[in-house]
Write a protein that holds these residues in place. Structure first.
Motif, short mmCIF file in Angstrom:
data_model
loop_
_atom_site.label_atom_id
_atom_site.label_comp_id
_atom_site.label_asym_id
_atom_site.label_seq_id
_atom_site.Cartn_x
_atom_site.Cartn_y
_atom_site.Cartn_z
N SER A 180 1.12 -0.98 -0.21
CA SER A 180 0.17 0.39 0.13
C SER A 180 0.88 1.48 0.01
CB SER A 180 -0.73 -0.74 1.18
OG SER A 180 -2.22 -1.23 1.13
N LEU A 181 2.22 0.95 0.26
CA LEU A 181 2.95 2.60 0.50
C LEU A 181 3.95 3.14 -0.71
CD1 LEU A 181 5.15 1.67 4.36
CD2 LEU A 181 3.45 3.30 3.52
N VAL A 182 3.85 1.78 -1.05
CA VAL A 182 3.96 1.44 -2.23
C VAL A 182 3.28 2.07 -3.54
CG1 VAL A 182 4.65 0.41 -4.88
CG2 VAL A 182 5.91 0.10 -2.56
N VAL A 183 1.91 2.22 -3.47
CA VAL A 183 0.76 2.46 -4.49
C VAL A 183 0.88 3.84 -3.85
CG1 VAL A 183 -1.70 1.95 -4.93
CG2 VAL A 183 -0.36 0.26 -4.34
N VAL A 184 0.45 3.66 -2.39
CA VAL A 184 0.43 5.26 -2.76
C VAL A 184 1.21 6.52 -2.86
CG1 VAL A 184 0.30 7.24 -0.57
CG2 VAL A 184 -1.07 5.02 0.14
N THR A 185 2.42 5.75 -2.95
CA THR A 185 4.15 6.70 -4.00
C THR A 185 4.07 7.05 -5.10
OG1 THR A 185 5.15 5.91 -1.42
CG2 THR A 185 6.42 6.97 -3.93
N ILE A 186 3.26 6.12 -5.58
CA ILE A 186 2.77 5.87 -6.91
C ILE A 186 1.86 6.54 -8.06
CG2 ILE A 186 2.60 4.85 -9.47
CD1 ILE A 186 3.98 2.29 -7.77
N ALA A 187 0.72 6.71 -6.93
CA ALA A 187 -0.39 7.07 -7.52
C ALA A 187 -0.21 8.40 -6.65
CB ALA A 187 -1.49 6.76 -6.18
N ALA A 188 0.72 9.30 -5.34
CA ALA A 188 1.05 10.66 -5.35
C ALA A 188 2.02 11.30 -6.73
CB ALA A 188 1.66 11.01 -3.96
N LEU A 189 3.05 10.76 -6.85
CA LEU A 189 3.81 10.63 -8.10
C LEU A 189 3.25 11.30 -8.73
CD1 LEU A 189 6.93 8.36 -7.31
CD2 LEU A 189 7.05 10.85 -7.09
N ASN A 190 2.17 10.22 -9.44
CA ASN A 190 1.32 10.43 -10.77
C ASN A 190 0.81 12.03 -10.76
OD1 ASN A 190 -0.52 8.48 -13.05
ND2 ASN A 190 0.74 7.58 -10.84
N LEU A 191 0.98 12.39 -9.40
CA LEU A 191 0.15 13.98 -9.63
C LEU A 191 1.39 15.50 -10.21
CD1 LEU A 191 -1.29 14.58 -5.64
CD2 LEU A 191 -2.14 14.82 -7.89
N ILE A 192 2.79 15.06 -10.15
CA ILE A 192 3.58 14.96 -11.24
C ILE A 192 3.11 15.74 -12.59
CG2 ILE A 192 6.52 15.79 -11.29
CD1 ILE A 192 5.53 16.26 -9.16
N ILE A 193 2.92 14.48 -12.82
CA ILE A 193 2.69 13.98 -14.17
C ILE A 193 1.51 15.40 -15.17
CG2 ILE A 193 2.20 12.89 -16.58
CD1 ILE A 193 3.55 10.83 -15.35
N ASP A 194 0.40 14.96 -13.36
CA ASP A 194 -0.71 15.47 -13.96
C ASP A 194 -0.40 18.12 -14.25
OD1 ASP A 194 -1.68 13.35 -14.20
OD2 ASP A 194 -2.91 13.67 -11.77
N PHE A 195 0.27 17.55 -13.02
CA PHE A 195 0.71 19.36 -13.14
C PHE A 195 1.26 19.37 -14.12
CE2 PHE A 195 0.79 18.98 -8.57
CZ PHE A 195 -0.77 18.64 -8.35
N HIS A 196 2.31 18.59 -14.88
CA HIS A 196 2.85 18.71 -15.73
C HIS A 196 2.03 19.92 -16.79
CE1 HIS A 196 5.68 19.05 -18.89
NE2 HIS A 196 5.39 17.37 -19.17
N LEU A 197 0.95 18.09 -17.69
CA LEU A 197 0.44 18.15 -18.82
C LEU A 197 -0.56 19.02 -18.61
CD1 LEU A 197 -0.28 14.39 -19.13
CD2 LEU A 197 1.07 15.41 -20.73
N ILE A 198 -0.98 19.33 -17.46
CA ILE A 198 -2.40 20.73 -17.17
C ILE A 198 -1.43 21.52 -18.01
CG2 ILE A 198 -3.56 22.95 -15.87
CD1 ILE A 198 -3.65 19.92 -14.03
N GLU A 199 -0.22 22.30 -17.38
CA GLU A 199 0.55 23.24 -17.83
C GLU A 199 1.11 23.23 -19.76
OE1 GLU A 199 4.19 24.47 -15.52
OE2 GLU A 199 2.69 25.21 -13.89
N GLN A 200 0.73 22.06 -19.64
CA GLN A 200 2.05 21.83 -21.21
C GLN A 200 -0.01 22.44 -22.28
OE1 GLN A 200 1.52 17.40 -23.07
NE2 GLN A 200 3.71 17.93 -23.44
N GLU A 228 -6.21 4.87 -1.98
CA GLU A 228 -4.84 3.77 -1.11
C GLU A 228 -4.55 4.56 -0.14
OE1 GLU A 228 -4.58 1.56 -2.90
OE2 GLU A 228 -5.94 2.05 -4.93
N ILE A 229 -4.84 6.41 0.59
CA ILE A 229 -4.45 6.20 1.46
C ILE A 229 -5.68 5.57 2.55
CG2 ILE A 229 -4.19 7.99 2.93
CD1 ILE A 229 -2.78 9.87 1.15
N LEU A 230 -6.49 5.50 2.32
CA LEU A 230 -7.40 5.03 3.02
C LEU A 230 -7.29 3.63 3.07
CD1 LEU A 230 -10.28 5.81 3.97
CD2 LEU A 230 -11.42 4.99 2.10
N LYS A 231 -7.42 2.57 1.84
CA LYS A 231 -6.96 1.54 2.44
C LYS A 231 -5.58 1.44 3.08
CE LYS A 231 -7.30 -0.78 -1.48
NZ LYS A 231 -7.03 -0.47 -3.17
N LEU A 232 -4.64 1.79 3.18
CA LEU A 232 -3.05 1.88 3.73
C LEU A 232 -3.68 2.44 5.59
CD1 LEU A 232 -0.17 1.62 4.44
CD2 LEU A 232 0.02 4.19 3.75
#
Length: 239
Positions: A180-200, A228-232
């Motif tokens: 769950s910790l790994v999944v939460v980390t990956i989900a959080a890092l996906n936000l970086i891609i989302d922010f990048h694509l909004i600016e793009q 995922e945080i709720l599950k953790l």
């Protein structure tokens, strides 16, 4: 569990507009994120109140919200121009499911919501200060990781249909918590891609309706992160 709404090719096949009043901008996209969050929270509150009055409606709210939201995702991936109508619909439907799920977990749901907000703000700070950047390697690696998680969840669902439980990862043991910790980390890092694509999208002068689509894409990741945080937290509470 990857974000199907956003990819590097999200804005590549659009008709780029030259109308100053009809282009996507970052501030107005964030305004639409706020609108979708308001709809999500209002719908969740209605669902929570309904659960307080009649527990049995969870059996209808959760599948209806999740399936309805998933259908919105499928349609929007191919019909981005429908985002002004379907993005709010997605937030409304997901809110019904999330409100019911949160009521089931009750106390830890508020903690999960607070942590989700905190993670989003931290990721935004890391992105804006360029501590984390959506490089080609970052996007490729994170896409592969989220795809692997999706396959694991799909395998779990399919095996569950035959009465076979995937061992360890959904338990409250060290392996389950670590997963769950790994999944939460990956989900959080996906936000970086989302922010990048909004600016793009704003930099490429995408059509105005893409603001709703981009806001919807960010919402998909935020909802995934919250669940995922709720599950953790639920796993930690069972130890």
């Amino acid at each position: 569990m990857a974000n199907p709404a956003f990819s590097e090719k999200t804005f590549t096949k659009l008709d780029i507009t030259h109308d100053e009043n009809g282009v996507m901008t970052v501030p107005t996209t964030l305004n639409k994120v706020g609108i979708l969050l308001f709809i999500l929270l209002a719908s969740s509150a209605v669902s929570w109140i309904g659960m307080e009055k009649q527990w049995s409606i969870a059996g209808a709210l959760i599948p209806a919200g999740l399936i309805g939201g998933f259908l919105c995702v499928l349609v929007l991936v191919f019909k981005k121009e429908w985002a002004p109508q379907l993005a709010p619909t997605y937030a409304l439907l997901e809110g019904l499911a999330i409100g019911a799920i949160s009521f089931i977990f009750h106390e830890i749901a508020l903690l999960a919501a607070g942590l989700t907000i905190g993670v989003v703000l931290v990721m935004w700070f890391l992105y804006k200060t360029k501590i984390l950047q959506a490089t080609q390697g970052f996007i490729f690696g994170l896409t592969a990781a989220t795809g692997a998680i999706f396959l694991i969840y799909m395998a779990t669902w399919i095996l569950g249909m035959f009465g076979i439980n995937m061992p360890y990862i959904h338990d409250a043991g060290l392996i389950g918590i670590g997963f769950s910790l790994v999944v939460v980390t990956i989900a959080a890092l996906n936000l970086i891609i989302d922010f990048h694509l909004i600016e793009q999208g704003a930099a490429m002068r995408a059509p105005k309706y893409m603001e709703w689509y981009a806001a919807f894409g960010l919402m998909v990741t935020i909802i995934w992160l919250y669940l995922e945080i709720l599950k953790l937290l639920a796993k930690l509470a069972r130890r």
